[in-house]
Design a protein around this motif. Sequence first.
Motif, PDB file in Angstrom:
ATOM      1  N   SER A   1      31.487  -3.665  42.816  1.00 52.13           N
ATOM      2  CA  SER A   1      31.489  -4.873  41.982  1.00 52.13           C
ATOM      3  C   SER A   1      32.890  -5.151  41.466  1.00 52.13           C
ATOM      4  O   SER A   1      33.548  -4.262  40.937  1.00 52.13           O
ATOM      5  CB  SER A   1      30.542  -4.705  40.788  1.00 52.13           C
ATOM      6  N   SER A   2      33.308  -6.382  41.609  1.00 52.00           N
ATOM      7  CA  SER A   2      34.646  -6.754  41.146  1.00 52.00           C
ATOM      8  C   SER A   2      34.644  -7.130  39.678  1.00 52.00           C
ATOM      9  O   SER A   2      35.685  -7.164  39.037  1.00 52.00           O
ATOM     10  CB  SER A   2      35.172  -7.936  41.960  1.00 52.00           C
TER      11      SER A   2
ATOM     12  N   ARG B   1      35.893  11.672  48.130  1.00 51.04           N
ATOM     13  CA  ARG B   1      35.871  10.656  47.065  1.00 51.04           C
ATOM     14  C   ARG B   1      34.906   9.531  47.419  1.00 51.04           C
ATOM     15  O   ARG B   1      35.247   8.349  47.376  1.00 51.04           O
ATOM     16  CB  ARG B   1      37.270  10.091  46.821  1.00 51.04           C
ATOM     17  N   CYS B   2      33.744   9.930  47.778  1.00 50.28           N
ATOM     18  CA  CYS B   2      32.724   9.008  48.217  1.00 50.28           C
ATOM     19  C   CYS B   2      31.369   9.624  47.850  1.00 50.28           C
ATOM     20  O   CYS B   2      31.133  10.786  48.145  1.00 50.28           O
ATOM     21  CB  CYS B   2      32.850   8.861  49.733  1.00 50.28           C
TER      22      CYS B   2
ATOM     23  N   VAL C   1      25.601   3.540  38.256  1.00 46.96           N
ATOM     24  CA  VAL C   1      26.135   4.591  39.130  1.00 46.96           C
ATOM     25  C   VAL C   1      27.509   4.177  39.645  1.00 46.96           C
ATOM     26  O   VAL C   1      28.462   4.962  39.648  1.00 46.96           O
ATOM     27  CB  VAL C   1      25.184   4.853  40.315  1.00 46.96           C
ATOM     28  N   GLU C   2      27.580   2.941  40.068  1.00 44.48           N
ATOM     29  CA  GLU C   2      28.837   2.441  40.616  1.00 44.48           C
ATOM     30  C   GLU C   2      29.965   2.534  39.588  1.00 44.48           C
ATOM     31  O   GLU C   2      31.089   2.904  39.920  1.00 44.48           O
ATOM     32  CB  GLU C   2      28.633   0.976  41.026  1.00 44.48           C
TER      33      GLU C   2
ATOM     34  N   ARG D   1      33.313   4.646  40.023  1.00 49.61           N
ATOM     35  CA  ARG D   1      34.623   4.009  39.945  1.00 49.61           C
ATOM     36  C   ARG D   1      35.528   4.734  38.944  1.00 49.61           C
ATOM     37  O   ARG D   1      36.708   4.967  39.208  1.00 49.61           O
ATOM     38  CB  ARG D   1      34.451   2.553  39.526  1.00 49.61           C
ATOM     39  N   ALA D   2      34.930   5.069  37.809  1.00 45.00           N
ATOM     40  CA  ALA D   2      35.711   5.772  36.786  1.00 45.00           C
ATOM     41  C   ALA D   2      36.225   7.111  37.323  1.00 45.00           C
ATOM     42  O   ALA D   2      37.253   7.605  36.890  1.00 45.00           O
ATOM     43  CB  ALA D   2      34.854   5.993  35.537  1.00 45.00           C
TER      44      ALA D   2
END
Lengths: 329, 329
Positions: free
Chosen positions: A94-95, B58-59, B79-80, B84-85
């Motif tokens: 998500s951007s 990293r996935c 989760v995303e 990302r963090a």
Amino acid sequence: MKDVAALAGVGLKTVSRVVNGEPGVSEETARKVHAAIEHLRFRRNDGARLLRQGSRTRCVGLVLEDLADPFYSQLSRAVEEVARAHGSLLLTGSSAEDPVRERALALDFCARRVDGLIIVPTAADHSYLDDELAAGTAVVCADRPAPGLAVDTVLADNRGGAATGVDHLLRQGHRRIGFLGDAPDIYTATERLAGYRRAMTAAGCAVDERWVAMATPDPLALGRALDRMLAAPAPVTALLCGNGRTTVAVLRELAARPARPALVGFDDFELADLLPLPVTVVAQDPAAMGRLAAELLFRRMAGGGAEPQRFEIATRLIARGSGELPPTD
Amino acid sequence: MKDVAALAGVGLKTVSRVVNGEPGVSEETARKVHAAIEHLRFRRNDGARLLRQGSRTRCVGLVLEDLADPFYSQLSRAVEEVARAHGSLLLTGSSAEDPVRERALALDFCARRVDGLIIVPTAADHSYLDDELAAGTAVVCADRPAPGLAVDTVLADNRGGAATGVDHLLRQGHRRIGFLGDAPDIYTATERLAGYRRAMTAAGCAVDERWVAMATPDPLALGRALDRMLAAPAPVTALLCGNGRTTVAVLRELAARPARPALVGFDDFELADLLPLPVTVVAQDPAAMGRLAAELLFRRMAGGGAEPQRFEIATRLIARGSGELPPTD
DNA sequence: ATGAAAGCGCTAACAT
DNA sequence: ATGTTAGCGCTTTCAT
């Protein structure tokens, strides 16, 4: 794999053959190799395989605004289904409408060598994708175009849809119609505004600029905009809401007010039919948009080097009641 | 990269150094390398990099039931965000409640060597993950447990939540309360049924088995179940719906009937407050669930080898009207 | 039917 | 400050 070969007492290539089901291995040898695989819990590393094969990664990326938004989550599922049908995995991100984040995500995906990329572009320059494009990564834009990027693009019929909504209200006798759209830097918001203006103008209704509000839907600002539109001297008798989030927020604001303007929302949403006054909407088809975008992507990946095309997905007016209210004056 | 080195007239390692911003390169050389990179449109291949470094990919992967379901789409976004963090990308896939598909997705993700995997397990054996676990892939279950799989698990307080819903209805004087749940092979459906039974029994209300319906929410079957529950000799005066999809489907069925039983839904949903009779719900927190699951995953990836833990996320009753209706007889 | 050697694109470990 | 060699885990090519 080396260990498997050693344990089975065979060569590396034989293990490879067994793992990939290639012919040319005797039953006896295959058994030994399988035993070693089980014993060592060997699991092939697809990353290394892909690297050597130099082939596709069978992985596509999707960058959108917000995975939790119903519109985009439906779009995502459609993309995922097409990807699955083509044997590809899906990376999502998500951007949050942030160009920097979008770019970082897209380039990260490219660095992992996705075969293709579907993007819902933010309002920013997208030339950062030029190199990826040149390197053969397929790219498709969904929901919005990326000006200057020569890629297939799938849009909704934003102007037409908005005009249809306005026409519907005009047909009920409304002349003073308000438009509540999202922030003006969002492509769809501005397009829908243009459709609203077009339909108003075509009907000979001059648009009072106090009837137009373009901003990220937030209760306070929306409330003020509504108050302004509903106030004398020329109160609106009908509203067109620019997207699903706005529609919901407006409904919530209206619930706390006496006025009952007619209302048409852009975007359908669950339970629209069960509200006290069922909501008339200009429905989009997010699944169709995702499906088409994904299919175009895989078509490009398959090699068709034709000119980039632009597609428009039709909208559909669903009359449920709120849009059929007559003018109150 | 080889080409870049050649064009810049330097060694391979120097290019590597420049690309990775490592020290020990003179300004002059760096300039030449950068020029070559630009000219050749070089983009580092992270797949190869990862392979060589032998490091994390990293996935992380997320396998859930349906990306388009509001509950799961909110969970996904959470989760995303955590991913990302932590600098990780996210692979997503929907199992569509099909164990075969779930397994294929999860193993595909593992073959790509994701560092971790969050799964909403279907009702099936999950021992296929044993090898991956042994190989060091972190796994966390969300929303449902995977019996026999020793991994961290994040659940909602399904029994407690359902019991709270029933207690609320009992407090309004209801004694004949129906339960409409999802298919019984879905863990949450059965747990919530258990909570319903517990609360009914504790209150001294014997459950008439005609008050219970467990099936994938489909309008026809649901309509029949409702008719049965609402018919003599002992019609229910209140309903507890087992999940968001069921609640919405039941509301739609009820709209076409004269009866107005009190209703509490498990799962909150948008617009619940704007319906003609605002809907009382036992709200879950999908974002909290996703966040916790992801944080546990990254904690495991960081190495904590402690015993697998099970977490329960509290539910919250939100009274809005439909659950406060008194019994009709 | 099987295996040895080379190499995918990159970096770690050691040269120089 | 820079380059060389080896090798990540796999497949390809070409022997045997």
